[in-house]
Enzyme design. Sequence first.
Site, PDB file in Angstrom:
ATOM      1  N   ASP A  98       4.343  93.179 -11.807  1.00  0.00           N
ATOM      2  CA  ASP A  98       5.511  92.678 -11.066  1.00  0.00           C
ATOM      3  C   ASP A  98       6.732  93.578 -11.244  1.00  0.00           C
ATOM      4  O   ASP A  98       7.391  93.945 -10.277  1.00  0.00           O
ATOM      5  CB  ASP A  98       5.873  91.254 -11.520  1.00  0.00           C
ATOM      6  N   GLY A 122      -1.190  64.814  -0.045  1.00  0.00           N
ATOM      7  CA  GLY A 122      -0.237  64.246  -0.986  1.00  0.00           C
ATOM      8  C   GLY A 122      -0.825  63.027  -1.658  1.00  0.00           C
ATOM      9  O   GLY A 122      -1.770  62.429  -1.140  1.00  0.00           O
ATOM     10  N   LYS A 154       1.133  86.608  -6.340  1.00  0.00           N
ATOM     11  CA  LYS A 154       0.665  87.686  -7.219  1.00  0.00           C
ATOM     12  C   LYS A 154      -0.305  88.646  -6.511  1.00  0.00           C
ATOM     13  O   LYS A 154      -0.183  89.867  -6.629  1.00  0.00           O
ATOM     14  CB  LYS A 154      -0.019  87.070  -8.437  1.00  0.00           C
ATOM     15  N   HIS A 185     -10.087  69.092   2.861  1.00  0.00           N
ATOM     16  CA  HIS A 185      -9.138  70.170   2.532  1.00  0.00           C
ATOM     17  C   HIS A 185      -9.716  71.547   2.876  1.00  0.00           C
ATOM     18  O   HIS A 185     -10.461  72.113   2.070  1.00  0.00           O
ATOM     19  CB  HIS A 185      -8.790  70.118   1.044  1.00  0.00           C
ATOM     20  N   GLU A 191      -8.228  74.307   2.786  1.00  0.00           N
ATOM     21  CA  GLU A 191      -7.599  75.349   1.953  1.00  0.00           C
ATOM     22  C   GLU A 191      -8.323  75.575   0.632  1.00  0.00           C
ATOM     23  O   GLU A 191      -8.116  76.579  -0.044  1.00  0.00           O
ATOM     24  CB  GLU A 191      -6.124  74.995   1.703  1.00  0.00           C
ATOM     25  N   CYS A 231      -5.410  65.826   5.279  1.00  0.00           N
ATOM     26  CA  CYS A 231      -5.515  64.650   4.409  1.00  0.00           C
ATOM     27  C   CYS A 231      -4.317  63.712   4.596  1.00  0.00           C
ATOM     28  O   CYS A 231      -4.234  63.057   5.617  1.00  0.00           O
ATOM     29  CB  CYS A 231      -5.718  65.079   2.962  1.00  0.00           C
ATOM     30  N   TYR A 232      -3.372  63.676   3.652  1.00  0.00           N
ATOM     31  CA  TYR A 232      -2.190  62.830   3.852  1.00  0.00           C
ATOM     32  C   TYR A 232      -1.524  63.187   5.184  1.00  0.00           C
ATOM     33  O   TYR A 232      -1.041  62.307   5.906  1.00  0.00           O
ATOM     34  CB  TYR A 232      -1.201  63.035   2.697  1.00  0.00           C
TER      35      TYR A 232
HETATM   36  N1  GLN Z   1      -3.273  59.510  -0.986  1.00  0.00           N
HETATM   37  C1  GLN Z   1      -4.019  59.691   0.213  1.00  0.00           C
HETATM   38  C2  GLN Z   1      -5.461  59.184   0.032  1.00  0.00           C
HETATM   39  O1  GLN Z   1      -5.882  58.848  -1.038  1.00  0.00           O
HETATM   40  C3  GLN Z   1      -4.045  61.151   0.606  1.00  0.00           C
HETATM   41  C4  GLN Z   1      -4.763  62.009  -0.395  1.00  0.00           C
HETATM   42  C5  GLN Z   1      -4.614  63.495  -0.162  1.00  0.00           C
HETATM   43  O2  GLN Z   1      -3.792  63.948   0.643  1.00  0.00           O
HETATM   44  N2  GLN Z   1      -5.374  64.284  -0.932  1.00  0.00           N
HETATM   45  O3  GLN Z   1      -6.184  59.072   0.998  1.00  0.00           O
END
Ligand code: GLN
Length: 511
Positions: A225, A56, A367, A168, A170, A83-84
């Site tokens: 679809d 986030g 999709k 990340h 993902e 991450c966040y």
């Molecule tokens: N805002 C947070 C950071 O800068 C998390 C970033 C993120 O989840 N991509 O570290």
Amino acid sequence: MKLNEGFVIIDFGSQFTQLICRRLRELGYFAEVLPYTVTLEKIKKHQPKGIILSGGPYSVFESDAPQFDILELEKQAPLLGICYGMQLIAHKKGGVVEKSLVKEYGHTTISWSSETQIFKGLPLNQEVWMSHGDIVKSVPSGFKITAVTHNQLPAAMESDRIWATQFHPEVSHTQNGDHIFKRFAELCQAKPNWSANTVGEGLIQDIKDLVKQGDVLCALSGGVDSSVTAMLLTRALGAERVHCVFVNNGLLRKNEYENVLKMYHEIGLHVIGVDATSLFLEQLKSVVDPEQKRKIIGRLFIEVFEDQLTHLPQVTWLAQGTLYPDVVESVKPFGGPTQTIKSHHNVGGLPQNMKLKIIEPLRWLFKDEVRRLGLYLGLPKPMIERHPFPGPGLAIRIIGEVSAESLEIVQKADQIFIDMLKEHDLYHKIWQAFCVLLPVQTVGVQGDGRTYEQVLALRAVTSRDGMTADWYDFEPAFLKKLSNQITNQVSGINRVVYDITSKPPGTIEWE
Ligand code: GLN
């Protein structure tokens, strides 16, 4: 369909949250996205095998940053923070998160320690993708750092039932990202339960349970679809209760109306074909504004369906081909308004005043899942793999006024382009390819005589999801042959140009 015992993804506003969901589903696990404002009660109802906290844009130590009661959450199932998500876990469990002096954006190399659970089976050094400015300065008690970046910053941490990565997994740029989700699923003791077969049969049973009485109206567009929606309904309720309507608005590709109608009959759908070409062309006369074109076409579709309904009093349901990304309640970072770039036309999007109950069998699917389901249900491969085609059809590929003559020019040129792509085995390498007729005349010379005719633009793009796109880099010899065939065979065109604009700044379609 049994949708519990999968994974819950809590969205904190990352642009990649849906990717997390897709990765898990590709691995065969049901996963669902819920906003961070969701209650714990609701999460409990899903009986999740594992819970993932997304990234986030916020910093966990800011006063307005999204929160979640991690101590309660961890009692429900094992956690994976990304991450966040990792920072929030650290922050809530007594660790320290702060602004980092070194920001890590894009490719980074990390190394992990061999005692970690989640990276087990992978080489010790990996290329990953990062996007963060904050770091976990010290981990909560009971946790250990299990990976560091080449800057010696923490890249992952874990405890008994909680795993977290600062990068990340993902995102496709992260090497072996799938392995991390797979290991997490194993550590959660989740069983794969998500395949075209189980999803298809589950959805068919759901339709049977829901539509006990009354018939269904299903608008077909010729696309994937609406075709898969119609197939599911027909399998569940029988062809006599599912009235499919396919409208020829005169804005389809050459012979498309006839070909698609024939295919629909062959796969056993009960289709009513309505040829409304003259109605559409009449109303589009002298209209040049793209938004107005879209609105007129949308309105006429509705009129045609309303007219069909008057002959079908037994219909009480309306099917729509809505997909998961349209219904998932995602978090809009900072509540920012998103601008309307183009009004979207969807033949499924019929008005509420028709007083029909809405059924959306594809509302759980992405999709690519719809495509796999289509194959499972026996839809022909060329229909599944067809390039996307806009609802307003060729009307938005003719810049300026739409007329029978301009339609014929675009249809002829489009057929030459698409046939040649297939001949050269390029069709599947391209997301979308088409011709645009410009309201511009230029001077040419053909057969020693002066010509003054229109310009045709070619557009071919590659893309993963239509959100961003790159123009396709054809061999010059291919373009040469194509331009030659078009100017020789399509009267009205004496000049061909190739569009070399990516998205952004351009959109894929021109109008
Ligand atoms: N805002 C947070 C950071 O800068 C998390 C970033 C993120 O989840 N991509 O570290």
